[in-house]
Write a protein that holds these residues in place. Structure first.
Motif, PDB file in Angstrom:
ATOM      1  N   MET A  95       0.983  -1.052  -0.034  1.00  0.00           N
ATOM      2  CA  MET A  95      -0.062   0.096  -0.055  1.00  0.00           C
ATOM      3  C   MET A  95       0.996   1.226   0.088  1.00  0.00           C
ATOM      4  SD  MET A  95      -2.786  -1.263   2.764  1.00  0.00           S
ATOM      5  CE  MET A  95      -3.684   0.086   2.952  1.00  0.00           C
ATOM      6  N   LYS A  96       1.835   1.265   1.035  1.00  0.00           N
ATOM      7  CA  LYS A  96       2.837   2.324   0.851  1.00  0.00           C
ATOM      8  C   LYS A  96       3.465   2.708  -0.359  1.00  0.00           C
ATOM      9  CE  LYS A  96       3.232   2.851   6.113  1.00  0.00           C
ATOM     10  NZ  LYS A  96       4.313   2.806   6.917  1.00  0.00           N
ATOM     11  N   ARG A  97       3.931   1.451  -0.806  1.00  0.00           N
ATOM     12  CA  ARG A  97       4.555   1.730  -2.200  1.00  0.00           C
ATOM     13  C   ARG A  97       3.728   2.353  -3.419  1.00  0.00           C
ATOM     14  NH1 ARG A  97       6.356  -2.431  -6.520  1.00  0.00           N
ATOM     15  NH2 ARG A  97       5.314  -3.993  -5.211  1.00  0.00           N
ATOM     16  N   LEU A  98       2.551   1.675  -3.361  1.00  0.00           N
ATOM     17  CA  LEU A  98       1.580   2.390  -4.444  1.00  0.00           C
ATOM     18  C   LEU A  98       1.225   3.845  -4.003  1.00  0.00           C
ATOM     19  CD1 LEU A  98      -0.150   1.613  -6.857  1.00  0.00           C
ATOM     20  CD2 LEU A  98      -1.946   1.533  -5.174  1.00  0.00           C
ATOM     21  N   LEU A  99       1.158   4.107  -2.893  1.00  0.00           N
ATOM     22  CA  LEU A  99       0.820   5.614  -2.298  1.00  0.00           C
ATOM     23  C   LEU A  99       2.180   6.369  -2.592  1.00  0.00           C
ATOM     24  CD1 LEU A  99      -0.989   4.829   0.857  1.00  0.00           C
ATOM     25  CD2 LEU A  99      -1.751   6.198  -0.904  1.00  0.00           C
ATOM     26  N   ALA A 100       3.170   5.900  -2.643  1.00  0.00           N
ATOM     27  CA  ALA A 100       4.469   6.881  -2.983  1.00  0.00           C
ATOM     28  C   ALA A 100       4.499   6.880  -4.556  1.00  0.00           C
ATOM     29  CB  ALA A 100       5.775   6.157  -2.462  1.00  0.00           C
ATOM     30  N   GLN A 101       4.223   5.883  -5.257  1.00  0.00           N
ATOM     31  CA  GLN A 101       4.626   5.853  -6.793  1.00  0.00           C
ATOM     32  C   GLN A 101       3.450   6.328  -7.485  1.00  0.00           C
ATOM     33  OE1 GLN A 101       5.482   1.336  -7.438  1.00  0.00           O
ATOM     34  NE2 GLN A 101       7.568   1.733  -6.634  1.00  0.00           N
ATOM     35  N   ARG A 102       2.324   6.189  -7.092  1.00  0.00           N
ATOM     36  CA  ARG A 102       1.169   6.505  -8.019  1.00  0.00           C
ATOM     37  C   ARG A 102       1.118   6.206  -9.229  1.00  0.00           C
ATOM     38  NH1 ARG A 102      -2.820   8.978  -5.026  1.00  0.00           N
ATOM     39  NH2 ARG A 102      -2.253   9.387  -2.782  1.00  0.00           N
ATOM     40  N   PRO A 103       1.383   5.261  -9.758  1.00  0.00           N
ATOM     41  CA  PRO A 103       1.674   4.768 -11.209  1.00  0.00           C
ATOM     42  C   PRO A 103       0.275   5.463 -12.146  1.00  0.00           C
ATOM     43  CG  PRO A 103       1.480   2.801 -10.113  1.00  0.00           C
ATOM     44  CD  PRO A 103       1.455   3.794  -9.127  1.00  0.00           C
ATOM     45  N   ARG A 104       0.758   6.040 -13.144  1.00  0.00           N
ATOM     46  CA  ARG A 104      -0.620   6.295 -13.976  1.00  0.00           C
ATOM     47  C   ARG A 104      -1.320   5.236 -14.481  1.00  0.00           C
ATOM     48  NH1 ARG A 104       0.075  10.751 -18.105  1.00  0.00           N
ATOM     49  NH2 ARG A 104       1.672  11.055 -16.726  1.00  0.00           N
ATOM     50  N   GLY A 105      -2.606   5.145 -14.552  1.00  0.00           N
ATOM     51  CA  GLY A 105      -3.616   4.215 -14.583  1.00  0.00           C
ATOM     52  C   GLY A 105      -3.921   3.279 -13.615  1.00  0.00           C
ATOM     53  N   VAL A 106      -3.363   3.434 -12.597  1.00  0.00           N
ATOM     54  CA  VAL A 106      -3.403   2.490 -11.456  1.00  0.00           C
ATOM     55  C   VAL A 106      -4.350   3.256 -10.428  1.00  0.00           C
ATOM     56  CG1 VAL A 106      -2.661   1.098  -9.300  1.00  0.00           C
ATOM     57  CG2 VAL A 106      -1.564   1.057 -11.888  1.00  0.00           C
ATOM     58  N   SER A 107      -5.622   2.656  -9.918  1.00  0.00           N
ATOM     59  CA  SER A 107      -6.429   3.201  -9.147  1.00  0.00           C
ATOM     60  C   SER A 107      -6.269   2.529  -7.898  1.00  0.00           C
ATOM     61  CB  SER A 107      -7.867   3.413  -9.489  1.00  0.00           C
ATOM     62  OG  SER A 107      -8.329   2.292  -9.807  1.00  0.00           O
ATOM     63  N   GLY A 108      -5.997   1.280  -7.701  1.00  0.00           N
ATOM     64  CA  GLY A 108      -5.673   0.284  -6.352  1.00  0.00           C
ATOM     65  C   GLY A 108      -5.110  -0.701  -6.642  1.00  0.00           C
ATOM     66  N   LEU A 109      -5.155  -1.282  -5.378  1.00  0.00           N
ATOM     67  CA  LEU A 109      -4.517  -2.688  -5.149  1.00  0.00           C
ATOM     68  C   LEU A 109      -5.621  -3.862  -4.553  1.00  0.00           C
ATOM     69  CD1 LEU A 109      -1.024  -1.862  -3.585  1.00  0.00           C
ATOM     70  CD2 LEU A 109      -1.617  -2.543  -6.036  1.00  0.00           C
ATOM     71  N   ALA A 110      -5.482  -4.978  -4.965  1.00  0.00           N
ATOM     72  CA  ALA A 110      -6.415  -6.028  -4.446  1.00  0.00           C
ATOM     73  C   ALA A 110      -5.731  -7.303  -4.313  1.00  0.00           C
ATOM     74  CB  ALA A 110      -7.680  -6.206  -5.541  1.00  0.00           C
ATOM     75  N   VAL A 111      -6.220  -8.113  -3.187  1.00  0.00           N
ATOM     76  CA  VAL A 111      -5.949  -9.386  -2.847  1.00  0.00           C
ATOM     77  C   VAL A 111      -7.234 -10.135  -2.816  1.00  0.00           C
ATOM     78  CG1 VAL A 111      -5.160 -11.029  -1.070  1.00  0.00           C
ATOM     79  CG2 VAL A 111      -3.815  -8.963  -1.692  1.00  0.00           C
ATOM     80  N   SER A 112      -7.448 -10.789  -3.753  1.00  0.00           N
ATOM     81  CA  SER A 112      -8.647 -11.599  -3.809  1.00  0.00           C
ATOM     82  C   SER A 112      -8.964 -12.713  -2.821  1.00  0.00           C
ATOM     83  CB  SER A 112      -9.188 -11.913  -5.243  1.00  0.00           C
ATOM     84  OG  SER A 112      -8.455 -13.011  -5.779  1.00  0.00           O
ATOM     85  N   GLY A 113     -10.048 -12.735  -2.247  1.00  0.00           N
ATOM     86  CA  GLY A 113     -10.381 -13.827  -1.427  1.00  0.00           C
ATOM     87  C   GLY A 113      -9.944 -13.238  -0.019  1.00  0.00           C
TER      88      GLY A 113
END
Length: 134
Positions: free
Chosen positions: A82-100
């Motif tokens: 989560m922290k990596r995504l928040l720091a990087q904020r790659p274009r075209g990515v709105s979130g992360l998921a772990v299914s199940g």
């Protein structure tokens, strides 16, 4: 009105969960501890509508959906990812998921049980891709 960086960093974390789900509380405790922010948990009987409104693909569904600084986190996503995504904020990515609900993922730790391997999927306007493997 523009929010300052300090105001965004202090914003509470919102988590919508399936009503009464205990593993969501365990995950939320880890998030609260590692982000150092308040966490608001909402029991949401219509969480599917909340997920769809935030662009969570149906196959990636889990038991809770969190919104942090405008990004969406579905299920038992590790805080480091989560922290990596928040720091990087790659274009075209709105979130992360772990299914199940994989055993051994954050909030799903079971004493004496080996962790199941699982993937964290990035999703958004650019499609879906593997963000991390655990």
């Amino acid at each position: 009105m523009m929010m300052t960086t300090g105001a965004v960093a202090a914003a509470p974390i919102l988590i919508h969960r399936d009503p009464g789900c205990g593993c969501c509380e365990k995950w939320a405790e880890q998030v609260r501890a590692q982000f150092g922010r308040s966490v608001r948990i909402v029991d949401d009987r219509s969480r599917t509508a909340f997920q769809r409104a935030r662009g969570v693909p149906s196959p990636l569904s889990s038991c809770h959906t969190a919104v942090i600084d405008g990004l969406v986190f579905e299920g038992h996503v590790p805080v480091a990812d989560m922290k990596r995504l928040l720091a990087q904020r790659p274009r075209g990515v709105s979130g992360l998921a772990v299914s199940g609900m994989p055993i051994g993922s954050p909030g799903m730790e079971v004493p004496g049980q080996r962790a199941q391997p699982y993937v964290v999927i990035a999703f958004g306007s650019s499609g879906q891709r593997i963000f991390a493997r655990h």
